[in-house]
Design a protein around this motif. Sequence first.
Motif, PDB file in Angstrom:
ATOM      1  N   SER A  32      27.112  45.772  40.578  1.00  0.00           N
ATOM      2  CA  SER A  32      27.826  46.978  40.141  1.00  0.00           C
ATOM      3  C   SER A  32      28.311  46.844  38.708  1.00  0.00           C
ATOM      4  O   SER A  32      28.171  47.778  37.899  1.00  0.00           O
ATOM      5  CB  SER A  32      29.022  47.242  41.058  1.00  0.00           C
ATOM      6  OG  SER A  32      28.598  47.528  42.358  1.00  0.00           O
ATOM      7  N   ILE A  33      28.868  45.690  38.369  1.00  0.00           N
ATOM      8  CA  ILE A  33      29.364  45.475  37.009  1.00  0.00           C
ATOM      9  C   ILE A  33      28.204  45.508  36.013  1.00  0.00           C
ATOM     10  O   ILE A  33      28.285  46.153  34.964  1.00  0.00           O
ATOM     11  CB  ILE A  33      30.137  44.148  36.910  1.00  0.00           C
ATOM     12  CG1 ILE A  33      31.436  44.247  37.698  1.00  0.00           C
ATOM     13  CG2 ILE A  33      30.416  43.783  35.454  1.00  0.00           C
ATOM     14  CD1 ILE A  33      32.155  42.924  37.859  1.00  0.00           C
ATOM     15  N   PHE A  34      27.125  44.815  36.334  1.00  0.00           N
ATOM     16  CA  PHE A  34      25.974  44.766  35.433  1.00  0.00           C
ATOM     17  C   PHE A  34      25.376  46.156  35.229  1.00  0.00           C
ATOM     18  O   PHE A  34      25.089  46.564  34.096  1.00  0.00           O
ATOM     19  CB  PHE A  34      24.918  43.800  35.970  1.00  0.00           C
ATOM     20  CG  PHE A  34      23.704  43.707  35.095  1.00  0.00           C
ATOM     21  CD1 PHE A  34      23.755  43.057  33.868  1.00  0.00           C
ATOM     22  CD2 PHE A  34      22.500  44.290  35.480  1.00  0.00           C
ATOM     23  CE1 PHE A  34      22.643  42.980  33.052  1.00  0.00           C
ATOM     24  CE2 PHE A  34      21.382  44.220  34.675  1.00  0.00           C
ATOM     25  CZ  PHE A  34      21.455  43.559  33.453  1.00  0.00           C
ATOM     26  N   ALA A  35      25.189  46.888  36.316  1.00  0.00           N
ATOM     27  CA  ALA A  35      24.621  48.238  36.200  1.00  0.00           C
ATOM     28  C   ALA A  35      25.547  49.138  35.394  1.00  0.00           C
ATOM     29  O   ALA A  35      25.087  49.919  34.547  1.00  0.00           O
ATOM     30  CB  ALA A  35      24.371  48.825  37.581  1.00  0.00           C
ATOM     31  N   GLU A  82      38.648  53.271  31.331  1.00  0.00           N
ATOM     32  CA  GLU A  82      38.271  53.857  32.626  1.00  0.00           C
ATOM     33  C   GLU A  82      37.216  53.001  33.310  1.00  0.00           C
ATOM     34  O   GLU A  82      37.291  52.739  34.516  1.00  0.00           O
ATOM     35  CB  GLU A  82      37.754  55.281  32.423  1.00  0.00           C
ATOM     36  CG  GLU A  82      37.292  55.965  33.694  1.00  0.00           C
ATOM     37  CD  GLU A  82      38.418  56.243  34.675  1.00  0.00           C
ATOM     38  OE1 GLU A  82      38.126  56.398  35.877  1.00  0.00           O
ATOM     39  OE2 GLU A  82      39.585  56.299  34.248  1.00  0.00           O
ATOM     40  N   PHE A  83      36.227  52.543  32.546  1.00  0.00           N
ATOM     41  CA  PHE A  83      35.181  51.682  33.093  1.00  0.00           C
ATOM     42  C   PHE A  83      35.789  50.389  33.647  1.00  0.00           C
ATOM     43  O   PHE A  83      35.506  49.988  34.777  1.00  0.00           O
ATOM     44  CB  PHE A  83      34.145  51.371  32.010  1.00  0.00           C
ATOM     45  CG  PHE A  83      33.105  50.375  32.434  1.00  0.00           C
ATOM     46  CD1 PHE A  83      32.085  50.743  33.285  1.00  0.00           C
ATOM     47  CD2 PHE A  83      33.160  49.062  31.990  1.00  0.00           C
ATOM     48  CE1 PHE A  83      31.120  49.833  33.687  1.00  0.00           C
ATOM     49  CE2 PHE A  83      32.206  48.137  32.384  1.00  0.00           C
ATOM     50  CZ  PHE A  83      31.188  48.523  33.230  1.00  0.00           C
ATOM     51  N   ALA A  84      36.634  49.735  32.860  1.00  0.00           N
ATOM     52  CA  ALA A  84      37.235  48.469  33.284  1.00  0.00           C
ATOM     53  C   ALA A  84      38.130  48.658  34.505  1.00  0.00           C
ATOM     54  O   ALA A  84      38.128  47.823  35.421  1.00  0.00           O
ATOM     55  CB  ALA A  84      38.022  47.852  32.137  1.00  0.00           C
ATOM     56  N   ALA A  85      38.895  49.732  34.535  1.00  0.00           N
ATOM     57  CA  ALA A  85      39.773  49.986  35.678  1.00  0.00           C
ATOM     58  C   ALA A  85      38.963  50.241  36.950  1.00  0.00           C
ATOM     59  O   ALA A  85      39.331  49.774  38.034  1.00  0.00           O
ATOM     60  CB  ALA A  85      40.690  51.174  35.376  1.00  0.00           C
ATOM     61  N   GLN A  86      37.854  50.952  36.829  1.00  0.00           N
ATOM     62  CA  GLN A  86      37.016  51.185  37.999  1.00  0.00           C
ATOM     63  C   GLN A  86      36.364  49.903  38.486  1.00  0.00           C
ATOM     64  O   GLN A  86      36.230  49.695  39.700  1.00  0.00           O
ATOM     65  CB  GLN A  86      35.956  52.237  37.688  1.00  0.00           C
ATOM     66  CG  GLN A  86      36.518  53.634  37.596  1.00  0.00           C
ATOM     67  CD  GLN A  86      35.452  54.668  37.280  1.00  0.00           C
ATOM     68  OE1 GLN A  86      34.265  54.386  37.240  1.00  0.00           O
ATOM     69  NE2 GLN A  86      35.891  55.899  37.053  1.00  0.00           N
ATOM     70  N   VAL A  87      35.969  49.035  37.565  1.00  0.00           N
ATOM     71  CA  VAL A  87      35.408  47.737  37.964  1.00  0.00           C
ATOM     72  C   VAL A  87      36.453  46.936  38.715  1.00  0.00           C
ATOM     73  O   VAL A  87      36.162  46.339  39.762  1.00  0.00           O
ATOM     74  CB  VAL A  87      34.889  46.955  36.732  1.00  0.00           C
ATOM     75  CG1 VAL A  87      34.591  45.512  37.088  1.00  0.00           C
ATOM     76  CG2 VAL A  87      33.637  47.626  36.170  1.00  0.00           C
ATOM     77  N   ALA A  88      37.679  46.927  38.211  1.00  0.00           N
ATOM     78  CA  ALA A  88      38.753  46.201  38.893  1.00  0.00           C
ATOM     79  C   ALA A  88      39.002  46.776  40.290  1.00  0.00           C
ATOM     80  O   ALA A  88      39.172  46.027  41.255  1.00  0.00           O
ATOM     81  CB  ALA A  88      40.039  46.248  38.065  1.00  0.00           C
ATOM     82  N   ARG A  89      38.991  48.083  40.401  1.00  0.00           N
ATOM     83  CA  ARG A  89      39.200  48.713  41.719  1.00  0.00           C
ATOM     84  C   ARG A  89      38.042  48.410  42.667  1.00  0.00           C
ATOM     85  O   ARG A  89      38.251  48.183  43.859  1.00  0.00           O
ATOM     86  CB  ARG A  89      39.398  50.208  41.551  1.00  0.00           C
ATOM     87  CG  ARG A  89      40.749  50.540  40.981  1.00  0.00           C
ATOM     88  CD  ARG A  89      41.061  52.038  41.045  1.00  0.00           C
ATOM     89  NE  ARG A  89      42.346  52.273  40.441  1.00  0.00           N
ATOM     90  CZ  ARG A  89      42.545  52.644  39.179  1.00  0.00           C
ATOM     91  NH1 ARG A  89      41.510  52.851  38.390  1.00  0.00           N
ATOM     92  NH2 ARG A  89      43.748  52.825  38.705  1.00  0.00           N
ATOM     93  N   ASP A  90      36.815  48.412  42.149  1.00  0.00           N
ATOM     94  CA  ASP A  90      35.659  48.075  42.977  1.00  0.00           C
ATOM     95  C   ASP A  90      35.749  46.646  43.490  1.00  0.00           C
ATOM     96  O   ASP A  90      35.267  46.343  44.580  1.00  0.00           O
ATOM     97  CB  ASP A  90      34.351  48.240  42.192  1.00  0.00           C
ATOM     98  CG  ASP A  90      33.962  49.693  42.001  1.00  0.00           C
ATOM     99  OD1 ASP A  90      34.563  50.563  42.672  1.00  0.00           O
ATOM    100  OD2 ASP A  90      33.069  49.962  41.172  1.00  0.00           O
ATOM    101  N   ALA A  91      36.367  45.776  42.708  1.00  0.00           N
ATOM    102  CA  ALA A  91      36.530  44.375  43.110  1.00  0.00           C
ATOM    103  C   ALA A  91      37.738  44.192  44.017  1.00  0.00           C
ATOM    104  O   ALA A  91      38.060  43.066  44.399  1.00  0.00           O
ATOM    105  CB  ALA A  91      36.661  43.491  41.877  1.00  0.00           C
ATOM    106  N   ALA A  95      45.750  47.145  41.727  1.00  0.00           N
ATOM    107  CA  ALA A  95      46.929  46.961  40.875  1.00  0.00           C
ATOM    108  C   ALA A  95      46.509  46.557  39.456  1.00  0.00           C
ATOM    109  O   ALA A  95      47.062  47.052  38.468  1.00  0.00           O
ATOM    110  CB  ALA A  95      47.853  45.901  41.463  1.00  0.00           C
ATOM    111  N   LEU A  96      45.527  45.694  39.355  1.00  0.00           N
ATOM    112  CA  LEU A  96      45.015  45.295  38.040  1.00  0.00           C
ATOM    113  C   LEU A  96      44.385  46.487  37.326  1.00  0.00           C
ATOM    114  O   LEU A  96      44.552  46.661  36.121  1.00  0.00           O
ATOM    115  CB  LEU A  96      44.014  44.154  38.182  1.00  0.00           C
ATOM    116  CG  LEU A  96      43.402  43.613  36.897  1.00  0.00           C
ATOM    117  CD1 LEU A  96      44.490  43.095  35.958  1.00  0.00           C
ATOM    118  CD2 LEU A  96      42.405  42.519  37.213  1.00  0.00           C
ATOM    119  N   GLY A  97      43.679  47.322  38.072  1.00  0.00           N
ATOM    120  CA  GLY A  97      43.096  48.530  37.488  1.00  0.00           C
ATOM    121  C   GLY A  97      44.163  49.431  36.894  1.00  0.00           C
ATOM    122  O   GLY A  97      43.980  49.985  35.805  1.00  0.00           O
TER     123      GLY A  97
END
Length: 128
Positions: A32-35, A82-91, A95-97
């Motif tokens: 997911s992160i790579f894509a 927004e991209f970084a926050a969504q990656v954090a939420r996907d992981a 809270a980090l997001g």
Amino acid sequence: MHIFQLVGIGLTATVFATILRPHSPQFATLISIFAGAVLLWMVVHSLTGVVQELQGMATDAKISQTFLATVLKIIGIAYIVEFAAQVARDAGESALGGRIELAGKVGIVVLALPIFTDVVQTIVHLLP
């Protein structure tokens, strides 16, 4: 930018991540992160023409290039955060997001402060 390529990459990564998630959640997250990074790079790469056009319009309208650069930086911060926050939420790190989004908002305020100051000074000079 070819929308079908973007959608194809996104859907392919989604299928792979969905299949891998029950067996290996770490690899699903990495896919997911790579894509997402590939999609972000493709979109940013295709925006160079848009930025050049905006610079031309700003020059024609006699708008400061500094102002345009600041606005483009603010837009860039918003998308990257927004991209970084969504990656954090996907992981699983919601809270980090949220903290990533807060940091982005602070960064936007810091960048926007000179524009806000110029607007206030202009209003003050217009008042009798």
